[in-house]
Enzyme design. Structure first.
Site, PDB file in Angstrom:
ATOM      1  N   TRP A  98     -27.555 -44.191  32.085  1.00 25.96           N
ATOM      2  CA  TRP A  98     -26.434 -44.027  30.861  1.00 25.96           C
ATOM      3  C   TRP A  98     -25.328 -45.338  31.877  1.00 25.96           C
ATOM      4  O   TRP A  98     -24.450 -46.067  31.188  1.00 25.96           O
ATOM      5  CB  TRP A  98     -25.697 -42.253  30.784  1.00 25.96           C
ATOM      6  N   ARG A 148     -27.084 -48.712  43.901  1.00 34.29           N
ATOM      7  CA  ARG A 148     -27.234 -48.085  45.519  1.00 34.29           C
ATOM      8  C   ARG A 148     -28.280 -48.658  45.869  1.00 34.29           C
ATOM      9  O   ARG A 148     -28.719 -49.059  47.352  1.00 34.29           O
ATOM     10  CB  ARG A 148     -27.400 -46.525  45.091  1.00 34.29           C
ATOM     11  N   LYS A 160     -20.708 -36.082  32.419  1.00 34.89           N
ATOM     12  CA  LYS A 160     -20.250 -34.292  31.618  1.00 34.89           C
ATOM     13  C   LYS A 160     -20.820 -33.213  32.592  1.00 34.89           C
ATOM     14  O   LYS A 160     -21.857 -33.081  32.299  1.00 34.89           O
ATOM     15  CB  LYS A 160     -21.321 -34.752  31.144  1.00 34.89           C
ATOM     16  N   LYS A 174     -21.670 -28.576  25.979  1.00 35.34           N
ATOM     17  CA  LYS A 174     -22.886 -28.628  25.530  1.00 35.34           C
ATOM     18  C   LYS A 174     -24.083 -28.658  26.730  1.00 35.34           C
ATOM     19  O   LYS A 174     -25.245 -28.576  26.013  1.00 35.34           O
ATOM     20  CB  LYS A 174     -22.934 -29.443  24.773  1.00 35.34           C
ATOM     21  N   ASP A 216     -22.015 -34.475  20.258  1.00 32.00           N
ATOM     22  CA  ASP A 216     -23.559 -34.414  21.393  1.00 32.00           C
ATOM     23  C   ASP A 216     -24.105 -33.499  21.984  1.00 32.00           C
ATOM     24  O   ASP A 216     -25.000 -33.782  21.916  1.00 32.00           O
ATOM     25  CB  ASP A 216     -21.752 -34.374  22.783  1.00 32.00           C
ATOM     26  N   SER A 240     -33.190 -35.943  25.623  1.00 27.21           N
ATOM     27  CA  SER A 240     -32.528 -35.395  27.175  1.00 27.21           C
ATOM     28  C   SER A 240     -32.514 -34.585  28.095  1.00 27.21           C
ATOM     29  O   SER A 240     -33.519 -33.551  28.070  1.00 27.21           O
ATOM     30  CB  SER A 240     -31.974 -34.034  26.343  1.00 27.21           C
ATOM     31  N   VAL A 293     -30.185 -36.650  37.056  1.00 25.76           N
ATOM     32  CA  VAL A 293     -29.525 -35.113  37.291  1.00 25.76           C
ATOM     33  C   VAL A 293     -29.826 -34.826  35.246  1.00 25.76           C
ATOM     34  O   VAL A 293     -29.027 -35.411  34.656  1.00 25.76           O
ATOM     35  CB  VAL A 293     -28.244 -35.601  37.738  1.00 25.76           C
TER      36      VAL A 293
END
Length: 352
Positions: A13, A32, A106, A189, A242, A252, A277
């Protein structure tokens, strides 16, 4: 006037947002991994996270944090909640005065329950803090599909300026001054998406998924408004939008983890296999704590957390939820229909 953009975090993202910003402004992506930075610079690609997708040719990458931040006029934080504070502490000394900081994360900070903009306010109090959030799946955006998002910022002037930084022909950005509601919508969510994945993993059908999403939205709205968010925010892109994308899409990460839990696997095992993650796994416990603190009932989130801890199986959690006492559905109206009216008024305004 040019707004040089620095995006901190070379995951899927963060890379996608940097790609979007590069359409409008000089943009640098802090990675990184030196191999990822080299791939962005030499091949306009991020094969580790976004193999097969081409990035904007003007996007540049670096592994030098000071170099990325020192000349930036907008800083975007695209790192997981678990490392958001320490990374922000590294960024802060290099920020130019008054540079806004936008969070893509998020999640909530474990131990404090703070939202990411609250962390920015603590670490860099002289800087405006906001969030870019909404139903945004990175690969769909890079594939050229239309999408929408929300820039949440208390200062409308700053929000409007940032709107232009991220908007492209196929990526439409709205503004919203409800930073609390927008951040909580994107965070809460993820826990409901785990539940949606769990029932999919158990082999349930569309009826069950619809029930989880709908009742999950009710939970999000209850806690979100108790914590200071506005009800109409949870009916919009940062809330319902979302939630739908994250609960239904095979892209997802949170839904994927939930599906594996529904098939009987352990959370630790599933997470250990992932290169990125799934914030809901780490946020669920914080959400349950906040629900207790604000005296808000969140049965789906509580059962998801029990499954993550390993004190229930997904099948057992589902039976507990189905065995709850039947009751009215107050979220559909309170006798006067005030909540329903607010939702429909918001939908009508958004469609104009």
């Amino acid at each position: 006037m040019s707004n040089r953009v620095a995006v901190i975090g070379g995951g899927s993202w963060g890379t996608t947002v940097a790609h979007l910003a590069a359409h409008n402004e000089p943009t640098v992506l802090l990675c990184r991994d030196p191999k990822t930075a080299a791939a962005v610079n030499e091949h306009h690609a991020n094969p580790r996270y976004l193999g097969g997708y081409e990035l904007h040719p003007r996007l540049r990458a670096t592994t030098d944090l000071q170099q990325a931040v020192a000349e930036a006029e907008v800083v975007v934080m695209g790192v997981p909640s678990s490392v958001f504070r320490p990374v922000m502490e590294e960024v802060a000394p290099h920020l130019r005065p008054w540079v806004p900081v936008v969070s893509l994360t998020k999640g909530l900070e474990r131990g404090t329950g703070l939202r990411m903009t609250e962390i920015v306010n603590q670490v860099a109090p002289a800087h405006s803090a906001g969030a870019l959030t909404g139903p945004n799946l990175a690969k769909e955006i890079l594939a050229g599909h239309a999408a929408t998002s929300v820039i949440a910022m208390a200062d409308d002037t700053v929000a409007t300026a940032l709107q232009g930084v991220f908007t492209t022909d196929l990526f439409r950005v709205y503004t919203n001054d409800d930073v609390i509601g927008c951040e909580l919508g994107g965070t809460l969510k993820n826990v409901i998406a785990l539940a949606s994945g769990m029932v999919d993993g158990l082999g349930a059908g569309d009826n069950t998924r619809a029930a989880v999403i709908t009742r999950g939205l009710a939970e999000i709205g209850r806690l979100g408004t108790a914590m200071g968010g506005r009800a109409d925010t949870f009916a919009g892109l940062a809330g319902m939008g979302d939630l739908l994308a994250t609960c239904m899409s095979p892209q997802s990460r949170n839904r994927h983890v939930g599906e594996q839990l529904g098939r009987g696997r352990k959370a630790r095992e599933v997470v250990s296999e992932m290169d990125q993650v799934a914030e809901g796994v780490f946020t669920a416990g914080v959400v349950v704590e906040l629900a207790a603190e604000h005296s808000v009932e969140m049965p789906i989130s509580s059962e998801v957390y029990a499954v993550i801890k390993g004190t229930r199986t997904a099948a057992e959690a589902t039976m507990v939820l189905m065995g709850r006492q039947a009751r009215p559905e107050p979220e559909a109206g309170n006798g006067k229909g005030s909540r329903l009216r607010r939702v429909w008024q918001f939908v009508r305004r958004s469609s104009r």
